[in-house]
Design a protein around this motif. Structure first.
Motif, PDB file in Angstrom:
ATOM      1  N   HIS A 174       5.812  -4.420   9.683  1.00 20.76           N
ATOM      2  CA  HIS A 174       4.787  -4.345   8.806  1.00 20.76           C
ATOM      3  C   HIS A 174       4.502  -2.949   8.183  1.00 20.76           C
ATOM      4  CE1 HIS A 174       2.359  -7.455  11.634  1.00 20.76           C
ATOM      5  NE2 HIS A 174       3.137  -7.914  10.450  1.00 20.76           N
ATOM      6  N   SER A 175       5.439  -2.598   7.791  1.00 22.68           N
ATOM      7  CA  SER A 175       5.647  -1.202   6.643  1.00 22.68           C
ATOM      8  C   SER A 175       5.946  -2.132   5.170  1.00 22.68           C
ATOM      9  CB  SER A 175       6.596  -0.348   6.920  1.00 22.68           C
ATOM     10  OG  SER A 175       7.845  -0.629   6.935  1.00 22.68           O
ATOM     11  N   THR A 176       5.666  -1.268   4.255  1.00 19.99           N
ATOM     12  CA  THR A 176       6.116  -1.712   2.688  1.00 19.99           C
ATOM     13  C   THR A 176       6.517  -0.532   1.938  1.00 19.99           C
ATOM     14  OG1 THR A 176       3.755  -1.336   2.132  1.00 19.99           O
ATOM     15  CG2 THR A 176       4.159  -3.747   2.723  1.00 19.99           C
ATOM     16  N   ALA A 177       7.103  -0.701   0.862  1.00 17.23           N
ATOM     17  CA  ALA A 177       7.571   0.417  -0.060  1.00 17.23           C
ATOM     18  C   ALA A 177       7.754  -0.368  -1.409  1.00 17.23           C
ATOM     19  CB  ALA A 177       8.872   0.849   0.429  1.00 17.23           C
ATOM     20  N   LEU A 178       7.204   0.244  -2.268  1.00 13.45           N
ATOM     21  CA  LEU A 178       7.321  -0.005  -3.609  1.00 13.45           C
ATOM     22  C   LEU A 178       7.392   0.866  -4.888  1.00 13.45           C
ATOM     23  CD1 LEU A 178       4.306  -0.053  -5.053  1.00 13.45           C
ATOM     24  CD2 LEU A 178       3.838  -1.983  -3.418  1.00 13.45           C
ATOM     25  N   LEU A 179       7.960   0.464  -5.921  1.00  9.61           N
ATOM     26  CA  LEU A 179       8.079   1.416  -7.105  1.00  9.61           C
ATOM     27  C   LEU A 179       6.735   1.691  -7.768  1.00  9.61           C
ATOM     28  CD1 LEU A 179      10.185   3.119  -8.622  1.00  9.61           C
ATOM     29  CD2 LEU A 179      10.527   0.875 -10.167  1.00  9.61           C
ATOM     30  N   LEU A 180       6.533   2.877  -7.933  1.00 12.96           N
ATOM     31  CA  LEU A 180       5.315   3.169  -8.865  1.00 12.96           C
ATOM     32  C   LEU A 180       5.990   3.417 -10.394  1.00 12.96           C
ATOM     33  CD1 LEU A 180       3.859   5.804  -6.448  1.00 12.96           C
ATOM     34  CD2 LEU A 180       3.056   3.255  -6.607  1.00 12.96           C
ATOM     35  N   PRO A 181       4.706   3.373 -11.155  1.00 12.48           N
ATOM     36  CA  PRO A 181       5.026   3.601 -12.715  1.00 12.48           C
ATOM     37  C   PRO A 181       5.892   4.745 -13.018  1.00 12.48           C
ATOM     38  CG  PRO A 181       3.085   2.441 -12.471  1.00 12.48           C
ATOM     39  CD  PRO A 181       3.471   2.888 -11.087  1.00 12.48           C
ATOM     40  N   ASP A 182       5.409   5.821 -12.353  1.00 13.42           N
ATOM     41  CA  ASP A 182       6.179   7.161 -12.698  1.00 13.42           C
ATOM     42  C   ASP A 182       7.468   7.492 -12.037  1.00 13.42           C
ATOM     43  OD1 ASP A 182       5.425   7.589 -10.024  1.00 13.42           O
ATOM     44  OD2 ASP A 182       4.168   9.190 -10.317  1.00 13.42           O
ATOM     45  N   ALA A 215       4.340   2.876   2.933  1.00 16.94           N
ATOM     46  CA  ALA A 215       2.958   2.665   3.643  1.00 16.94           C
ATOM     47  C   ALA A 215       3.126   1.700   5.061  1.00 16.94           C
ATOM     48  CB  ALA A 215       1.832   2.161   2.986  1.00 16.94           C
ATOM     49  N   GLY A 216       2.277   1.894   5.974  1.00 18.40           N
ATOM     50  CA  GLY A 216       2.255   0.794   6.958  1.00 18.40           C
ATOM     51  C   GLY A 216       3.153   1.122   8.202  1.00 18.40           C
ATOM     52  N   THR A 217       3.292   0.161   9.037  1.00 19.22           N
ATOM     53  CA  THR A 217       3.839  -0.013  10.398  1.00 19.22           C
ATOM     54  C   THR A 217       2.619   0.045  11.402  1.00 19.22           C
ATOM     55  OG1 THR A 217       5.910   1.169  10.043  1.00 19.22           O
ATOM     56  CG2 THR A 217       5.018   1.271  12.204  1.00 19.22           C
ATOM     57  N   ASP A 218       2.497  -1.088  12.185  1.00 18.30           N
ATOM     58  CA  ASP A 218       1.508  -1.268  13.015  1.00 18.30           C
ATOM     59  C   ASP A 218       0.862  -0.040  13.574  1.00 18.30           C
ATOM     60  OD1 ASP A 218       1.239  -4.135  12.587  1.00 18.30           O
ATOM     61  OD2 ASP A 218       2.495  -4.528  14.267  1.00 18.30           O
ATOM     62  N   GLY A 219      -0.258   0.052  13.747  1.00 15.99           N
ATOM     63  CA  GLY A 219      -1.050   1.353  14.133  1.00 15.99           C
ATOM     64  C   GLY A 219      -0.969   2.506  13.326  1.00 15.99           C
ATOM     65  N   ASN A 220      -0.343   2.408  12.206  1.00 15.87           N
ATOM     66  CA  ASN A 220      -0.144   3.702  11.334  1.00 15.87           C
ATOM     67  C   ASN A 220      -0.661   3.350   9.816  1.00 15.87           C
ATOM     68  OD1 ASN A 220       0.802   5.702   9.607  1.00 15.87           O
ATOM     69  ND2 ASN A 220       3.121   5.678  10.255  1.00 15.87           N
ATOM     70  N   ARG A 221      -2.081   3.944   9.830  1.00 17.03           N
ATOM     71  CA  ARG A 221      -2.724   3.773   8.509  1.00 17.03           C
ATOM     72  C   ARG A 221      -2.509   5.142   7.568  1.00 17.03           C
ATOM     73  NH1 ARG A 221      -8.490   1.071   9.173  1.00 17.03           N
ATOM     74  NH2 ARG A 221      -7.885  -0.641  10.482  1.00 17.03           N
ATOM     75  N   THR A 222      -1.109   5.357   7.362  1.00 14.37           N
ATOM     76  CA  THR A 222      -0.980   6.396   6.330  1.00 14.37           C
ATOM     77  C   THR A 222       0.070   5.794   5.321  1.00 14.37           C
ATOM     78  OG1 THR A 222       1.185   7.079   7.528  1.00 14.37           O
ATOM     79  CG2 THR A 222      -0.924   8.111   8.200  1.00 14.37           C
ATOM     80  N   ALA A 223       0.334   6.728   4.334  1.00  7.90           N
ATOM     81  CA  ALA A 223       1.222   6.374   3.335  1.00  7.90           C
ATOM     82  C   ALA A 223       1.850   7.691   2.755  1.00  7.90           C
ATOM     83  CB  ALA A 223       0.740   5.641   2.155  1.00  7.90           C
ATOM     84  N   GLU A 224       2.998   7.632   2.353  1.00 15.32           N
ATOM     85  CA  GLU A 224       3.687   8.813   1.748  1.00 15.32           C
ATOM     86  C   GLU A 224       4.461   8.491   0.339  1.00 15.32           C
ATOM     87  OE1 GLU A 224       6.663  10.560   4.774  1.00 15.32           O
ATOM     88  OE2 GLU A 224       5.715   8.740   5.937  1.00 15.32           O
ATOM     89  N   ILE A 225       4.802   9.463  -0.463  1.00 16.48           N
ATOM     90  CA  ILE A 225       5.160   8.914  -1.833  1.00 16.48           C
ATOM     91  C   ILE A 225       6.381  10.097  -1.829  1.00 16.48           C
ATOM     92  CG2 ILE A 225       4.918   9.198  -4.256  1.00 16.48           C
ATOM     93  CD1 ILE A 225       1.839   8.626  -3.794  1.00 16.48           C
ATOM     94  N   PHE A 226       7.544   9.045  -2.383  1.00 16.38           N
ATOM     95  CA  PHE A 226       8.848   9.680  -2.384  1.00 16.38           C
ATOM     96  C   PHE A 226       9.249  10.163  -3.919  1.00 16.38           C
ATOM     97  CE2 PHE A 226      13.410   9.043  -2.352  1.00 16.38           C
ATOM     98  CZ  PHE A 226      13.733  10.034  -1.802  1.00 16.38           C
ATOM     99  N   ARG A 284       8.352   7.113  -8.871  1.00 16.61           N
ATOM    100  CA  ARG A 284       8.324   7.519  -7.463  1.00 16.61           C
ATOM    101  C   ARG A 284       8.079   6.107  -6.623  1.00 16.61           C
ATOM    102  NH1 ARG A 284       3.752  11.538  -6.458  1.00 16.61           N
ATOM    103  NH2 ARG A 284       2.671  10.020  -7.788  1.00 16.61           N
ATOM    104  N   VAL A 285       8.334   6.216  -5.396  1.00 13.83           N
ATOM    105  CA  VAL A 285       8.227   5.048  -4.342  1.00 13.83           C
ATOM    106  C   VAL A 285       7.230   5.432  -3.380  1.00 13.83           C
ATOM    107  CG1 VAL A 285       9.432   3.899  -2.809  1.00 13.83           C
ATOM    108  CG2 VAL A 285      10.668   4.399  -4.804  1.00 13.83           C
ATOM    109  N   ILE A 286       6.275   4.460  -2.814  1.00 19.60           N
ATOM    110  CA  ILE A 286       5.105   4.859  -2.000  1.00 19.60           C
ATOM    111  C   ILE A 286       5.678   3.744  -0.853  1.00 19.60           C
ATOM    112  CG2 ILE A 286       3.706   3.132  -3.116  1.00 19.60           C
ATOM    113  CD1 ILE A 286       1.270   4.805  -1.993  1.00 19.60           C
TER     114      ILE A 286
END
Length: 590
Positions: free
Chosen positions: A459-467, A473-484, A469-471
Motif C-alpha cells: 500500500h505504498s506509491t511512488a511517482l514522478l513530479l514535474p520538477d 508515500a504510504g504503507t499501511d499505518g504510515n501517513r507520511t510522504a518523502e521526496i527524492f 523529483r519523485v514522491i
C-alpha cells in the motif's frame, strides 16, 4: 511488431552527507555507470579530525572509444588525481582483460579492465576526506576524452566514512492526512491521493501540492479504494470500481461504480456504472483515447473475466468474445502496434488485439511476480518485471521470437516496490523496505541509491513530479510522504524550457525554446503517473527525434496514439550530463 508477427538515510546518531560525482558522456544513452560504490568500506583511520575512505569501485564505461591500455586512466577523488599512464596495464592470458601489475601505484592498489564484460574495477588505498563531509566531493574516471562522473552519499561514524552509496537525497518524511495507497499526478502539478475510508462511507481523498506542500481535502462519497485508474485525453482521471464495504462474504467484492476526477474543478463525479464490479482492475488507455478495463473481483467476490470499453461521452460497453481470467491488477501495456501485452504478474503472458477482441499466447516467464512491479521501458519494445521476491525478468518484443530472461545483472528481490520512469530514461525502483535502486535499461545494470527515511511496502506509491523529483508515500499505518532528488539533480545547471506549445498534433514537428540547445541529447514525453499496488497503470516514456535549429529545438511528435495515447504529458529536455529540465505539461492531440 516483429515479435507479434513471428510469434540508511542518516542512521541514528551517525552523520550522513551527500557527496557528488558528476556524470558526463557524449550521448545520454552512453553514460558511465558506477555500480559498486555501495560496497565501499572505510579503513581504521584515526577518530579525530580526519575522515578516511578506501574501497573498490566498479564502473561500466560507454561502448565506444574506450581503450584504457592505449590511452591510460586518470582517477580523481576529493581533489586528488591518480594517473595510470598508457602501457601501465598488462594483458591477462588471451582474454580481453588487462590488469595493473602489483606495486605499480601507491594510491591505486589494483585495477582491472574487462572489456568483454565492459567493466573497470579499481581499488583505492586510504584517502583523506573532510572530517564533516559537508563540502561537495567529486570522483571522476577519465580514459582518453571520455570522463565518467556520478553521485554517491557517504555515512560517517567517528570520523570514518564507513558506508557509501550512490547519491540522490530524500527529504525528511512529512505528514499526510491519509495513507497514500492510490496516487495520480494531475495536469495542474498536484498529486491526488486516496485511501480506504476512515470516518464515514467514502474513501479519504486529498490533493497535495508539491510546490507549496499545501493539502486540500477532496471528498468522495463512495469507496474508490482498490479501483483502477487512467487519464482521459482531457486530463481528467477515470477511476473504475472500488470496494463494496457492505459485502458480508470473504474479502473482497468490487463496486460497479465509475468516477471521474476533474483537476480543473477539483471535484469527483460519478458517471455510468460498469456492467459488473471490478475490485483490483487495470485500466488501459487506447490510441484513440478510449479505455479498456480488465480483471478484478465482481460483486460476489468472483473473478471477472470480461473486458469493458469506456468511450468518453458515451459510457461503457462489453467487448464481446474478449473474456479471459487474469490475475488481480494485471500488468497490461499498449504497444505501438495497437495491441495490448499482458506481462503478468502470473507466469503466462499474452497479446490482446482490441480490433478483433482476440487473445494470442505469449512467452512464459520463469516464475510469477505477485507483489512485484512492471514497466514498459523507453523504446516501447522491452518490458521489465521485477520484485515480488523473485529475480527480475525482461522481455524484448522487438525480437522475432521473444523469450523472458533474467536481467544481465541480478537484483535483490523486494516485495511491493514501485517502478518510476525518470526523465533520463532510467527506471527508479522505490521501496519494498527502505532500499531503492536505479535500473539502467541499455546495460541492464542495477545501482543502489540513497535509502528512504521510512520503509515503504504494501500500500505504498511512488511517482514522478514535474520538477524531476519523485514522491513516495504510504504503507499501511504510515501517513507520511518523502521526496527524492535523483542523482541527476546534483550534476550541475539544468536545461531550461522557456517556451513550448500547449498542444501538439501527431506527426508534426514542433518547436521548443531553450537558452542553450547545443548540449541537449534527449527530448522525451513522459505520461503522468496513476499508480497503486506497485503498478503504474498509465506511465509511459516516449523519446522523440529532434534537431537543433534556429537557436532552439525542433522535435518530431509521435506518429499516432498507439505510440503515445492522446492526453497530457510532461515534456523534458535532457542534456549531455544526463540532467533533465523541469517538465512542462503539453497536450498531445489527433
Amino acid at each position: 511488431m516483429k515479435a507479434r508477427r513471428a510469434f540508511r538515510s542518516a542512521a541514528g546518531a551517525y552523520l550522513s552527507a551527500i557527496c557528488f560525482l558528476w556524470v558526463a558522456a557524449a550521448q545520454a544513452s552512453d553514460l558511465w555507470i558506477f555500480t559498486r560504490i555501495a560496497k565501499l568500506r572505510a579503513g581504521d583511520g584515526p577518530q579525530d579530525d580526519r575522515a578516511v575512505l578506501k574501497g573498490v569501485f566498479d564502473v561500466v564505461p560507454p561502448d565506444d572509444g574506450f581503450d584504457p591500455v592505449a590511452q591510460g586512466v586518470t582517477i580523481e577523488l576529493a581533489g586528488q588525481a591518480f594517473s595510470l599512464p598508457p602501457g601501465a596495464f598488462v594483458r591477462v592470458g588471451d582474454h580481453d582483460r588487462w590488469k595493473l601489475p602489483r606495486g605499480t601505484g601507491e594510491q591505486v592498489r589494483a585495477a582491472v579492465f574487462d572489456l568483454e564484460r565492459r567493466l573497470f574495477r579499481f581499488r583505492l588505498a586510504e584517502i583523506d576526506l573532510p572530517a564533516d563531509l559537508t563540502e561537495p566531493l567529486s570522483l571522476s574516471v577519465t580514459v582518453g576524452n571520455d570522463t565518467g562522473r556520478d553521485a554517491f552519499s557517504c555515512t560517517t561514524k567517528n570520523g570514518v566514512a564507513y558506508r557509501c552509496t550512490q547519491a540522490g537525497s530524500w527529504t525528511d518524511p512529512f505528514d499526510l492526512p491519509l495513507v497514500g495507497i492510490h496516487g495520480a499526478l494531475l495536469r495542474t502539478g498536484k498529486v491526488l491521493y486516496w485511501s480506504y475510508p476512515q470516518d464515514g462511507v467514502g474513501a479519504e481523498a486529498w490533493l497535495f501540492d508539491p510546490s507549496t506542500q499545501a493539502l486540500t481535502e477532496v471528498p468522495v462519497d463512495r469507496d474508490v479504494f482498490c479501483g483502477g485508474h487512467s487519464f482521459l485525453d482531457d486530463g481528467r482521471l477515470l477511476v473504475t470500481s472500488g470496494t463494496d464495504d457492505e459485502f458480508t462474504g470473504d474479502c473482497c467484492a468490487g463496486l460497479r461504480d465509475t468516477h471521474i476526477f476533474d483537476p480543473a474543478t477539483e471535484t469527483w463525479t460519478r458517471v455510468e456504472d460498469l456492467a459488473a464490479g471490478r475490485w483490483y482492475p487495470t485500466n488501459v488507455t487506447l490510441g484513440d483515447g478510449r479505455v479498456l478495463v480488465f480483471s478484478g473481483l465482481d460483486e460476489t467476490a468472483e473473478s471477472n473475466p470480461t473486458v469493458e470499453l469506456y468511450t468518453p461521452g458515451s459510457g461503457w460497453s462489453l467487448v464481446a468474445g474478449a473474456d479471459r481470467h487474469l490475475a488481480l491488477y494485471p500488468f497490461l501495456f499498449l504497444l505501438p502496434t495497437g495491441e495490448i501485452f499482458h506481462a503478468g504478474p502470473e507466469e503466462t503472458s499474452a497479446w490482446f488485439d482490441p480490433a478483433t477482441a482476440t487473445w494470442a499466447p505469449g512467452p512464459v516467464k520463469a516464475r510469477a511476480h505477485y507483489d512485484g512491479t512492471s514497466v514498459l521501458l523507453p523504446g516501447l519494445e522491452r518490458i521489465l518485471v521485477a520484485g515480488g521476491g523473485k529475480p527480475a525478468e525482461i522481455l524484448d518484443l522487438g525480437d522475432p521470437s521473444p523469450v523472458w530472461r533474467e536481467t544481465k545483472k541480478r537484483l535483490r528481490r523486494p516485495r511491493h516496490t514501485n517502478s518510476v520512469l525518470l526523465p533520463d530514461g532510467n527506471v527508479l525502483l522505490v521501496g519494498g523496505g527502505r532500499g531503492n535502486v536505479l535500473f539502467h535499461p541499455p546495460t541492464e545494470t542495477w545501482v543502489p541509491l540513497a535509502r528512504l527515511g521510512k520503509p515503504r511496502r504494501y500500500h505504498s506509491t511512488a511517482l514522478l513530479l514535474p520538477d524531476g523529483r519523485v514522491i513516495a508515500a504510504g504503507t499501511d499505518g504510515n501517513r507520511t510522504a518523502e521526496i527524492f532528488s535523483p542523482p541527476y539533480l546534483f550534476r550541475g545547471p539544468r536545461p531550461e524550457i522557456t517556451s513550448a506549445p500547449a498542444t501538439i498534433s501527431y506527426g508534426t514537428v514542433f518547436s521548443v525554446s531553450t537558452p542553450d540547445p547545443s548540449p541537449i541529447r534527449r527530448v522525451a514525453l513522459v505520461r503522468p503517473s496513476a499508480v497503486t499496488h506497485s503498478f503504474n497503470q498509465d506511465q509511459r516514456y516516449v523519446e522523440l527525434s529532434f534537431s537543433v535549429a534556429g537557436g532552439g529545438i525542433e522535435a518530431q511528435a509521435p506518429a499516432d496514439g498507439n505510440e503515445a495515447p492522446p492526453g497530457y504529458y510532461l515534456l523534458f529536455l535532457v542534456d549531455d550530463l544526463g540532467v533533465p529540465s523541469e517538465g512542462t505539461f503539453v497536450r498531445l492531440i489527433p
